[in-house]
Design a protein around this motif. Structure first.
Motif, PDB file in Angstrom:
ATOM      1  N   THR A 150      11.718   3.635   4.271  1.00  0.00           N
ATOM      2  CA  THR A 150      10.571   4.540   4.238  1.00  0.00           C
ATOM      3  C   THR A 150       9.322   3.853   4.621  1.00  0.00           C
ATOM      4  O   THR A 150       9.194   2.550   4.309  1.00  0.00           O
ATOM      5  CB  THR A 150      10.239   5.335   3.167  1.00  0.00           C
ATOM      6  OG1 THR A 150      10.029   4.646   1.793  1.00  0.00           O
ATOM      7  CG2 THR A 150      11.796   6.077   2.738  1.00  0.00           C
ATOM      8  N   GLU A 209       6.655   4.399   2.931  1.00  0.00           N
ATOM      9  CA  GLU A 209       5.989   4.088   1.711  1.00  0.00           C
ATOM     10  C   GLU A 209       6.465   2.684   1.094  1.00  0.00           C
ATOM     11  O   GLU A 209       5.744   2.094   0.335  1.00  0.00           O
ATOM     12  CB  GLU A 209       6.475   5.364   0.629  1.00  0.00           C
ATOM     13  CG  GLU A 209       5.701   6.532   0.745  1.00  0.00           C
ATOM     14  CD  GLU A 209       4.288   6.635   1.135  1.00  0.00           C
ATOM     15  OE1 GLU A 209       3.706   5.936   0.041  1.00  0.00           O
ATOM     16  OE2 GLU A 209       3.860   6.993   2.016  1.00  0.00           O
ATOM     17  N   ASP A 221       4.120  -0.265   0.140  1.00  0.00           N
ATOM     18  CA  ASP A 221       4.004  -0.841  -1.177  1.00  0.00           C
ATOM     19  C   ASP A 221       4.159  -2.192  -0.936  1.00  0.00           C
ATOM     20  O   ASP A 221       3.497  -3.093  -1.578  1.00  0.00           O
ATOM     21  CB  ASP A 221       5.101  -0.264  -2.015  1.00  0.00           C
ATOM     22  CG  ASP A 221       5.327  -1.004  -3.268  1.00  0.00           C
ATOM     23  OD1 ASP A 221       4.384  -0.781  -4.256  1.00  0.00           O
ATOM     24  OD2 ASP A 221       6.145  -1.741  -3.596  1.00  0.00           O
ATOM     25  N   GLN A 280      -1.232  12.741   0.575  1.00  0.00           N
ATOM     26  CA  GLN A 280      -0.565  11.475   0.591  1.00  0.00           C
ATOM     27  C   GLN A 280      -1.085  10.665   1.713  1.00  0.00           C
ATOM     28  O   GLN A 280      -1.267   9.283   1.513  1.00  0.00           O
ATOM     29  CB  GLN A 280       0.944  11.564   0.952  1.00  0.00           C
ATOM     30  CG  GLN A 280       1.768  10.474   0.804  1.00  0.00           C
ATOM     31  CD  GLN A 280       1.858   9.670  -0.647  1.00  0.00           C
ATOM     32  OE1 GLN A 280       2.241  10.444  -1.549  1.00  0.00           O
ATOM     33  NE2 GLN A 280       1.431   8.506  -0.404  1.00  0.00           N
ATOM     34  N   ASP A 283      -2.861   6.918   0.971  1.00  0.00           N
ATOM     35  CA  ASP A 283      -2.378   5.481   1.751  1.00  0.00           C
ATOM     36  C   ASP A 283      -3.353   5.030   2.471  1.00  0.00           C
ATOM     37  O   ASP A 283      -3.707   3.801   2.745  1.00  0.00           O
ATOM     38  CB  ASP A 283      -1.094   5.897   2.312  1.00  0.00           C
ATOM     39  CG  ASP A 283       0.090   6.163   1.768  1.00  0.00           C
ATOM     40  OD1 ASP A 283       0.068   5.901   0.636  1.00  0.00           O
ATOM     41  OD2 ASP A 283       1.228   6.784   2.346  1.00  0.00           O
TER      42      ASP A 283
END
Length: 635
Positions: free
Chosen positions: A402, A404, A408, A468, A472
């Motif tokens: 993903t 995300e 990360d 979201q 980010d």
């Protein structure tokens, strides 16, 4: 200034740098709320006091040094040179101050016949420009190359030169030209190969032989780096700059063929011991790279050899490093091995789930290394450069499921490494989510047209996705600062013009990083545009038009939040006294329509509940965010 004042200044400055290290280390000690907050306040007060002191001192002495010929006697000039070289060799130093010092000495010794002193100056200028080129390639890369080349050509008179420091500088310059400058792209492969031939000539010369006993370190260094180029030349020739250009550097076919032949002959004659030691990492990874590229071994075979080697030697390197980190190039060991492991892992035939398993292992290895190494080294620019390559390695992104996970990964490698930059991004995120939540709830029409939404109801229906994305975007907006974190976190003195120029490159740098992957590319405009004025007529970079960006509204949100945090931060921005939230909002009102989006400013000023929330975030909640973050990531 006399010689004693100069000596004392640099001795005191080293004490300041050590104190900075101690205060930063204190922030990472596991402690309760009261103890930790007291340490934070002590750190902030020290920086504020030291900044004021250094600002006054630099204002008093720099005008004298800015003169064509500063009024110093011979003893003072000699002490200035000694201080420069002590600073150059120190584990902890300040690149910008070191560069300014070398520039001052260059004006003095540039017209003299003192070869040793001028070589010291050129070597220092070469080194500082090389380190800055890891942040901003030009003009620093070309300057570093030219200074190193100026020193290396002294090899033609090696025998006539009597000074050991000059002999040593010649070898160091050659090593940096054929390795570091070649990797960074300021020396071509053809030029590097020609300089390597010069190194071999010097290595075989009578002049070098005559110094083997009296200056053993010079001959030993030359032997090491001449051999190192032999093992690394093929990888250098095949390499490409992943973070900046993403294309293979052209090497003439005849030169490529010659390098391949030399490399093959070297490995055929190489007598490797049965038990590999940690210092063999360059040979092992280079041979695997060569064998895989030329079809001698598969990616699976190469990955297995390096993986086995790394797992056997890593515990010894960790223990070894704790004793004396200088006995092995720990940065190169970790980053070379992990870079090779990830590269080969992607190309292996093993199932994707197995690849992901090993990749998670390697991510943990990187995090362990960062946590262990950051507090023990002065080579932060080299480390930042290495981590950039790993963090923005396109092939690695095939191992994530993903967007995300990708964010990360970047976040942990390059954003979360340094407290000030990390906490600023989190604060920008908190402000952005508060403002956007209020807009979505109370005036969603402001966002109509953004990302294709066509009605207020559509905006509210996409609330989670918008928040979201903003979260980010806030975390990634300053990702271009990773390579310049030491400059960003310089709180104990005013920044130099060189440093300000470098900082202004971070929006484009961030855009280049994020362009490597489709998921990350969504944030490119925000990284590039958050320092542009709303009307497009001010700010930087000049080559980005924020008014034409589809992300204009989010750029405007992040710009407001970026400025709000910077101005109200009483703990991390010690070059000024923090302003109140209301003072900053008054500035927003004054500059609305020019620097800031007038609709966003109007909305904030009209919403008393939102203003209370922003005051709370910048005030009492700031410490909570800081402490929770330190406890989770740094303690």
């Amino acid at each position: 200034m006399n010689s004693e004042q100069i000596r004392k200044f640099f001795a005191d400055y080293q004490v300041v740098l050590k104190r900075v290290e101690q205060l930063e280390a204190a922030m990472r000690i596991k402690s309760d709320w009261d103890t930790w907050c007291a340490a934070l306040r002590e750190r902030a007060e020290f920086f504020r006091t030291e900044y004021a002191h250094m600002n006054a001192l630099m204002r008093s002495v720099m005008p004298e040094f800015a003169k064509e010929e500063p009024a110093l006697d011979d003893d003072a000039w000699k002490q200035l040179q000694i201080s420069m070289m002590d600073f150059y060799r120190a584990d902890t130093h300040d690149l910008a101050i070191l560069m300014e010092l070398a520039k001052i000495l260059q004006k003095h010794y540039g017209h003299s016949n003192n070869l040793a002193a001028m070589t010291d100056v050129d070597l220092t200028l070469a080194y500082t420009n090389l380190e800055f080129s890891r942040i901003l390639r030009e003009p620093y890369g070309t300057r570093a190359r030219d200074y190193y080349r100026k020193i290396s050509v002294l090899s033609r008179n090696f025998g006539a030169i009597k000074e050991h420091s000059v002999h040593q500088a010649i070898v160091i310059s050659y090593a940096n030209l054929v390795m570091s400058c070649c990797v960074l792209g300021t020396v071509t492969m053809e030029e590097a190969f020609g300089m390597w031939e010069e190194m071999k000539e010097l290595q075989a010369s009578d002049a070098l032989a005559a110094t083997r006993e009296s200056e053993p370190d010079v001959g030993r260094l030359l032997d090491i780096f001449t051999e190192r180029f032999r093992t690394d030349a093929y990888a250098l020739a095949k390499s490409f700059d992943r973070t900046m250009e993403a294309h293979t550097r052209f090497v003439p076919p005849e030169l490529m063929s010659r390098i391949e032949q030399i490399t093959a002959e070297y490995y055929e004659k190489l007598d490797k011991p049965e038990e590999s030691t940690a210092d063999m990492f360059q040979i092992i990874t280079s041979q695997c790279d060569f064998d895989c590229e030329t079809g001698r071994r598969t990616a699976d075979e190469c990955w297995k050899e390096i993986h086995t080697f790394f797992r056997k030697t890593k515990p010894k390197v960790k223990q070894f490093g704790e004793v004396d980190v200088r006995k092995i190039d720990v940065i190169s060991y970790y980053m070379t091995c992990l870079d090779a492991l990830i590269s080969f892992l992607v190309e292996t035939t093993m199932p994707m789930e197995d690849k992901k398993h090993y990749f998670r292992e390697y991510q943990q290895d990187i995090r362990d290394f960062i946590a262990d190494y950051d507090t023990r080294t002065g080579h932060s620019n080299t480390l930042n450069n290495a981590l950039e390559e790993l963090a923005f390695f396109p092939n690695a992104y095939a191992l994530f499921d993903t967007a995300e996970e990708k964010i990360d990964y970047i976040f942990r490698l390059v954003v979360a490494r340094h407290c000030t930059a990390f906490l600023h991004s989190l604060m920008v995120s908190a402000f952005a989510e508060a403002i956007l939540s209020a807009i979505i709830d109370k005036e969603p029409a402001l966002m109509m047209g953004y990302h294709g939404v066509t009605s207020p109801e559509d905006v509210q229906a996409h609330r989670a996705e918008i928040l979201q994305f903003a979260h980010d975007a806030a975390l990634l907006h300053d990702v271009g600062k990773n390579s310049m974190l030491e400059i960003i976190e310089t709180q104990h003195r005013p920044l130099t013009d060189e440093e300000f120029g470098i900082i202004r490159s971070h929006p484009n740098r961030g855009g280049q990083y994020l362009s490597i992957d489709e998921d990350l590319a969504r944030y490119v405009d925000i990284a590039r545009g958050h320092h542009k004025f709303y009307n497009g007529k001010g700010g930087y970079p000049n080559d980005f038009d924020n008014t034409a960006s589809p992300e204009r509204f989010m750029i405007d949100i992040i710009t407001v939040c970026d400025c709000l945090d910077a101005a109200t931060d009483q703990y991390g921005r010690n070059y000024h006294q923090a302003k109140t939230t209301d003072e900053v909002l008054a500035e927003f009102k004054r500059d609305a329509g020019v620097r800031y989006n007038p609709d966003i400013v109007r909305f904030i000023l009209q919403d008393s509940a939102l203003r209370d929330t922003l005051r709370e975030i910048s005030g009492s909640r700031r410490l909570t965010i800081y402490y929770d973050t330190y406890k989770h990531y740094f303690m």
